[in-house]
Design a protein around this motif. Structure first.
Motif, short mmCIF file in Angstrom:
data_model
loop_
_atom_site.label_atom_id
_atom_site.label_comp_id
_atom_site.label_asym_id
_atom_site.label_seq_id
_atom_site.Cartn_x
_atom_site.Cartn_y
_atom_site.Cartn_z
N GLY A 48 2.31 -2.41 -4.23
CA GLY A 48 0.89 -2.54 -3.89
C GLY A 48 0.31 -1.28 -3.27
N VAL A 49 1.04 -0.69 -2.34
CA VAL A 49 0.57 0.54 -1.68
C VAL A 49 0.52 1.69 -2.68
CG1 VAL A 49 1.15 2.28 0.06
CG2 VAL A 49 1.24 -0.15 0.66
N ALA A 50 1.58 1.87 -3.47
CA ALA A 50 1.60 2.95 -4.46
C ALA A 50 0.49 2.78 -5.49
CB ALA A 50 2.96 2.99 -5.15
N TYR A 51 0.27 1.57 -5.93
CA TYR A 51 -0.77 1.26 -6.92
C TYR A 51 -2.16 1.57 -6.35
CZ TYR A 51 -3.15 -1.94 -10.27
OH TYR A 51 -3.94 -2.52 -11.23
N SER A 52 -2.40 1.16 -5.11
CA SER A 52 -3.72 1.42 -4.51
C SER A 52 -3.93 2.90 -4.27
CB SER A 52 -3.93 0.60 -3.24
OG SER A 52 -2.98 0.92 -2.26
N LEU A 53 -2.87 3.63 -3.91
CA LEU A 53 -3.00 5.09 -3.74
C LEU A 53 -3.28 5.77 -5.08
CD1 LEU A 53 -0.17 5.84 -1.14
CD2 LEU A 53 -2.66 5.89 -0.76
N LEU A 54 -2.63 5.30 -6.14
CA LEU A 54 -2.91 5.83 -7.48
C LEU A 54 -4.36 5.56 -7.86
CD1 LEU A 54 -2.07 7.07 -10.20
CD2 LEU A 54 -1.37 4.76 -10.90
N LEU A 90 -4.79 -3.41 -3.94
CA LEU A 90 -3.41 -3.53 -3.47
C LEU A 90 -2.83 -4.90 -3.87
CD1 LEU A 90 -1.94 -2.31 -0.20
CD2 LEU A 90 -1.54 -4.67 -0.82
N LEU A 91 -3.59 -5.95 -3.63
CA LEU A 91 -3.13 -7.30 -3.98
C LEU A 91 -2.99 -7.48 -5.48
CD1 LEU A 91 -5.22 -9.43 -1.46
CD2 LEU A 91 -2.75 -9.00 -1.41
N GLN A 92 -3.82 -6.79 -6.23
CA GLN A 92 -3.79 -6.89 -7.69
C GLN A 92 -2.44 -6.44 -8.25
OE1 GLN A 92 -7.47 -5.76 -9.67
NE2 GLN A 92 -6.26 -4.53 -11.06
N ALA A 93 -1.75 -5.57 -7.53
CA ALA A 93 -0.41 -5.15 -7.96
C ALA A 93 0.68 -5.90 -7.22
CB ALA A 93 -0.24 -3.66 -7.74
N ALA A 94 0.49 -6.14 -5.92
CA ALA A 94 1.53 -6.75 -5.10
C ALA A 94 1.80 -8.21 -5.51
CB ALA A 94 1.16 -6.67 -3.62
#
Length: 167
Positions: A48-54, A90-94
């Motif tokens: 989630g964190v990596a996805y939101s940073l991307l 973030l939630l969309q990936a986590a």
């Protein structure tokens, strides 16, 4: 059309292709991590964190390259909604990462693929009358709900005996 966001990559097709590419890589990463890790909460948080940073990186790169940052008034409200948008991203990936690792159902990956394609197709468009990150808490939350639709369909069909449920 005046006020409509324009694709930063020059065409709708190139923008969609890039969004699909990002979605494919994101889903592949979750699939690989999900097959190797046994700690779903930790992996889901990292994903989630990596996805939101991307997503933030793509957002800022597209707007910096096109020099199209909108002047939002009042800025505090825009920042608050953008922060909420980042949480939704973030939630969309986590959520699907956790669901896939915990249940092993590929339906989670299908939902993540669809919502990631949607997100990055939006992030790769600039201009317009509003800002995608500020509005994302509203329509992005629908993408988050849509992420679980394939899982719900799979479970309903499994309960009816139409398909074998993943476990």
């Amino acid at each position: 059309m005046p006020g409509s966001p324009q694709p930063v990559l020059g065409s709708d097709l190139a923008t969609l292709a890039a969004a699909v590419g990002v979605a494919a890589v994101a889903v592949a990463v979750v699939a690989v991590l999900g097959s190797r890790e046994s700690r779903p909460p930790v992996v889901a948080a990292v994903v989630g964190v990596a996805y939101s940073l991307l997503a933030l990186g793509v957002y800022f790169a597209a707007r910096t390259g096109a020099q199209t940052f909108l002047d939002m008034s009042p800025p505090e409200t825009a920042v608050a909604f953008a922060a909420l948008g980042v949480v939704v991203v973030l939630l969309q990936a986590a959520v699907p990462a956790y669901g896939f690792i915990e249940q092993g159902s590929p339906a989670w990956l299908l939902g993540m693929f669809a919502s990631t394609t949607f997100l990055f197709a939006l992030l790769l468009r600039v201009g317009g009358e509003s800002d995608v990150l500020v509005l994302y808490p509203f329509f992005g939350s629908m993408a988050l709900v849509a992420t679980v639709v394939p899982v719900a369909v799979e479970q309903m069909l499994g309960a009816l005996g139409v398909v074998e449920e993943s476990s």
